[in-house]
Scaffold this active site. Structure first.
Site, PDB file in Angstrom:
ATOM      1  N   TYR A   1       0.905  -1.274  -0.019  1.00 55.95           N
ATOM      2  CA  TYR A   1      -0.055   0.031   0.110  1.00 55.95           C
ATOM      3  C   TYR A   1       0.945   1.321   0.082  1.00 55.95           C
ATOM      4  O   TYR A   1       0.840   2.227  -0.742  1.00 55.95           O
ATOM      5  CB  TYR A   1      -0.700  -0.041   1.383  1.00 55.95           C
ATOM      6  CG  TYR A   1      -1.658   1.009   1.518  1.00 55.95           C
ATOM      7  CD1 TYR A   1      -3.152   1.290   0.563  1.00 55.95           C
ATOM      8  CD2 TYR A   1      -1.762   2.206   2.279  1.00 55.95           C
ATOM      9  CE1 TYR A   1      -4.025   2.227   0.345  1.00 55.95           C
ATOM     10  CE2 TYR A   1      -2.623   3.292   2.227  1.00 55.95           C
ATOM     11  CZ  TYR A   1      -3.556   3.104   1.701  1.00 55.95           C
ATOM     12  OH  TYR A   1      -4.830   4.293   1.864  1.00 55.95           O
TER      13      TYR A   1
ATOM     14  N   GLY B   1      -1.580   0.636  23.141  1.00 55.78           N
ATOM     15  CA  GLY B   1      -2.430   1.818  22.982  1.00 55.78           C
ATOM     16  C   GLY B   1      -1.946   3.212  23.005  1.00 55.78           C
ATOM     17  O   GLY B   1      -2.831   4.106  22.914  1.00 55.78           O
TER      18      GLY B   1
HETATM   19  P1  NAD Z   1     -12.728   1.817   0.520  1.00 57.68           P
HETATM   20  O1  NAD Z   1     -12.201   0.596   0.568  1.00 57.68           O
HETATM   21  O2  NAD Z   1     -13.960   1.784   1.208  1.00 57.68           O
HETATM   22  O3  NAD Z   1     -12.873   2.277  -0.992  1.00 57.68           O
HETATM   23  C1  NAD Z   1     -12.061   2.086  -2.036  1.00 57.68           C
HETATM   24  C2  NAD Z   1     -12.875   1.715  -3.179  1.00 57.68           C
HETATM   25  O4  NAD Z   1     -12.176   1.360  -4.563  1.00 57.68           O
HETATM   26  C3  NAD Z   1     -13.874   0.357  -2.946  1.00 57.68           C
HETATM   27  O5  NAD Z   1     -15.318   0.575  -3.223  1.00 57.68           O
HETATM   28  C4  NAD Z   1     -13.324  -0.695  -3.755  1.00 57.68           C
HETATM   29  O6  NAD Z   1     -14.282  -1.565  -4.242  1.00 57.68           O
HETATM   30  C5  NAD Z   1     -12.714   0.300  -4.810  1.00 57.68           C
HETATM   31  N1  NAD Z   1     -11.577  -0.606  -5.590  1.00 57.68           N
HETATM   32  C6  NAD Z   1     -10.589  -1.267  -5.288  1.00 57.68           C
HETATM   33  N2  NAD Z   1      -9.700  -1.781  -5.960  1.00 57.68           N
HETATM   34  C7  NAD Z   1     -10.283  -1.292  -7.418  1.00 57.68           C
HETATM   35  C8  NAD Z   1     -10.148  -1.589  -8.537  1.00 57.68           C
HETATM   36  N3  NAD Z   1      -8.801  -2.297  -8.831  1.00 57.68           N
HETATM   37  N4  NAD Z   1     -10.582  -1.132  -9.554  1.00 57.68           N
HETATM   38  C9  NAD Z   1     -11.917  -0.567  -9.252  1.00 57.68           C
HETATM   39  N5  NAD Z   1     -12.267  -0.381  -8.023  1.00 57.68           N
HETATM   40  C10 NAD Z   1     -11.459  -0.509  -6.935  1.00 57.68           C
HETATM   41  O7  NAD Z   1     -11.765   2.759   1.056  1.00 57.68           O
HETATM   42  P2  NAD Z   1     -11.782   4.624   1.419  1.00 57.68           P
HETATM   43  O8  NAD Z   1     -11.506   4.652   2.942  1.00 57.68           O
HETATM   44  O9  NAD Z   1     -13.077   4.983   0.820  1.00 57.68           O
HETATM   45  O10 NAD Z   1     -10.337   4.886   0.415  1.00 57.68           O
HETATM   46  C11 NAD Z   1     -10.776   5.774  -0.717  1.00 57.68           C
HETATM   47  C12 NAD Z   1      -9.107   6.092  -1.175  1.00 57.68           C
HETATM   48  O11 NAD Z   1      -8.868   7.070  -0.245  1.00 57.68           O
HETATM   49  C13 NAD Z   1      -8.351   4.933  -1.418  1.00 57.68           C
HETATM   50  O12 NAD Z   1      -7.577   5.232  -2.435  1.00 57.68           O
HETATM   51  C14 NAD Z   1      -7.642   5.365  -0.048  1.00 57.68           C
HETATM   52  O13 NAD Z   1      -6.304   4.788  -0.284  1.00 57.68           O
HETATM   53  C15 NAD Z   1      -7.545   6.772   0.104  1.00 57.68           C
HETATM   54  N6  NAD Z   1      -7.167   6.909   1.953  1.00 57.68           N
HETATM   55  C16 NAD Z   1      -8.134   6.984   2.520  1.00 57.68           C
HETATM   56  C17 NAD Z   1      -7.945   7.042   4.034  1.00 57.68           C
HETATM   57  C18 NAD Z   1      -9.042   6.652   4.867  1.00 57.68           C
HETATM   58  O14 NAD Z   1      -8.718   6.873   6.229  1.00 57.68           O
HETATM   59  N7  NAD Z   1     -10.317   6.702   4.532  1.00 57.68           N
HETATM   60  C19 NAD Z   1      -6.860   7.503   4.267  1.00 57.68           C
HETATM   61  C20 NAD Z   1      -5.723   7.591   3.304  1.00 57.68           C
HETATM   62  C21 NAD Z   1      -6.036   7.477   2.079  1.00 57.68           C
END
Ligand code: NAD
Ligand code: UDP
Length: 314
Positions: free
Chosen positions: A144, A206
């Site tokens: 990641y 923690g």
């Molecule tokens: P999530 O897992 O809920 O959403 C990710 C979405 O991407 C899902 O709907 C999944 O089905 C889809 N997906 C995964 N691989 C795929 C592929 N190869 N092709 C098409 N769709 C695909 O996660 P989230 O929390 O909503 O995160 C969204 C984005 O934000 C991500 O890129 C994540 O790295 C980034 N992010 C989130 C956080 C957080 O705390 N939520 C923090 C840092 C970065």
């Protein structure tokens, strides 16, 4: 009206972003392979005249005429991104190449959802965008962390070499309604455990810290970044600078839910960052004074209400 592609649009953050973009009168194409997202997250948008859903995996090229792309597709929870680490790298790297290729071809502006994980287990605190990070390239989190770092590299190089209009945000831990109840992230874990009366699983002692951002604040910052001045491409931190230990979070959740759950201590996963807090001065300066408005207790209450409803219906 703009035509906008949201990859990962059926996920936790993506579903809130689709909702926001539609409410502003845009046409939204939500693309997802449903690995961690689900149709349930966006079912309330299905009847919207300007909403379209596409099942597609971004490791394969995709062609559509759009004005803007928000590239969110990628599992975000350690449990899910470590389930198939090679696929996680492919999604981050090949997915970025495919979406950047699309942006180049149709001259769309493209925003990358990068992460505070690019800072790894940081030796600089709080984390500024100029810090290069402390990442293990061969550990359990590397698929990641390094995938997202390489995606940032690709975004910068497409911008320099091909003039693609890019924006990069580094998202810090975000929580809220529509997180997957079993996705293993700490906020959803603690809330679900507290509501069920199960033990609250604190990893390590923690004392490790995170800074938790409510999803609405992230969506606001993300949209402001997409619409920021042309010369500003980031990366920019988007997070809430209020920092908590995992033990504080556990106690806050128990307090809010009135749960009888006990706190238990489990081994700390390898390479788990000890501290994390964004410096958000750049975001404030470039994104019209953007800063988080919803603090932990209020955001947790909204999230508890969501999971409470979800658990009652199952
Ligand atoms: P999530 O897992 O809920 O959403 C990710 C979405 O991407 C899902 O709907 C999944 O089905 C889809 N997906 C995964 N691989 C795929 C592929 N190869 N092709 C098409 N769709 C695909 O996660 P989230 O929390 O909503 O995160 C969204 C984005 O934000 C991500 O890129 C994540 O790295 C980034 N992010 C989130 C956080 C957080 O705390 N939520 C923090 C840092 C970065
Ligand atoms: N964590 C925890 N109990 C859990 C899940 C996570 O104590 O049930 C800890 C985890 O070890 C980490 C922090 O909470 O220190 C945040 O974990 P999460 O997976 O939510 O996000 P990330 O580590 O990617 O920031």
């Amino acid at each position: 009206m703009k035509k906008i592609l949201v990859t990962g649009g059926a996920g936790f953050v993506g579903s809130h972003l689709c909702e926001r973009l539609l409410s502003e009168g845009n046409e939204v194409i939500c693309l997802d392979n449903y690995f961690t997202g689900s149709k349930r997250n966006i079912e309330h948008l299905m009847d919207h005249h300007y909403f379209e859903l596409v099942r597609h995996d971004i490791t394969n090229p995709y062609m559509v005429e759009v004005d803007e792309i928000y590239n969110l597709a990628c599992p975000a929870s350690p449990v899910h991104y470590q389930y198939n680490p090679i696929k996680t790298v492919k999604t981050s790297v090949m997915g970025a190449i495919n979406m950047l290729g699309l942006a180049k071809r149709v001259k769309a502006k493209i925003l990358q959802a990068s992460t505070s994980e690019v800072y790894g287990d940081p030796t600089v605190h709080p984390q500024l965008e100029t810090y290069w990070g402390n990442v293990n390239p061969i550990g359990r989190r590397s698929c990641y962390d390094e995938g997202k770092r390489c995606a940032e590299t690709l975004f910068m190089d497409y911008h320099k070499e091909n003039n693609v209009k890019i924006k990069i945000i580094r998202i810090f831990n975000t929580y809220g309604p529509r997180m997957h109840p079993q996705d293993g992230r700490v906020v959803s874990n603690f809330i679900v455990q507290a509501l069920k009366g199960d033990d609250i699983t604190v990893f390590g002692d923690g004392t490790q810290t995170r800074s938790f951002q409510y999803v609405d604040d992230l969506v606001e910052g993300t949209c402001r970044m997409m619409n920021s001045r042309d010369g500003f491409i980031g990366p920019v931190n988007i997070g809430n600078p209020n920092e908590f230990t995992m033990l504080q979070l556990a106690r806050e959740v128990i307090d809010l839910t009135g749960s009888t759950s006990k706190i238990v201590f489990l081994p700390l996963p390898k390479d788990d960052p000890m501290q994390r807090r964004p410096d958000i001065n750049l975001a404030k300066q470039e994104l019209n004074g953007w800063e988080p408005e919803i603090q932990l207790r209020e955001g947790l209450q909204l999230t508890v209400d969501y999971f409470d409803g979800l658990l009652r219906n199952h």
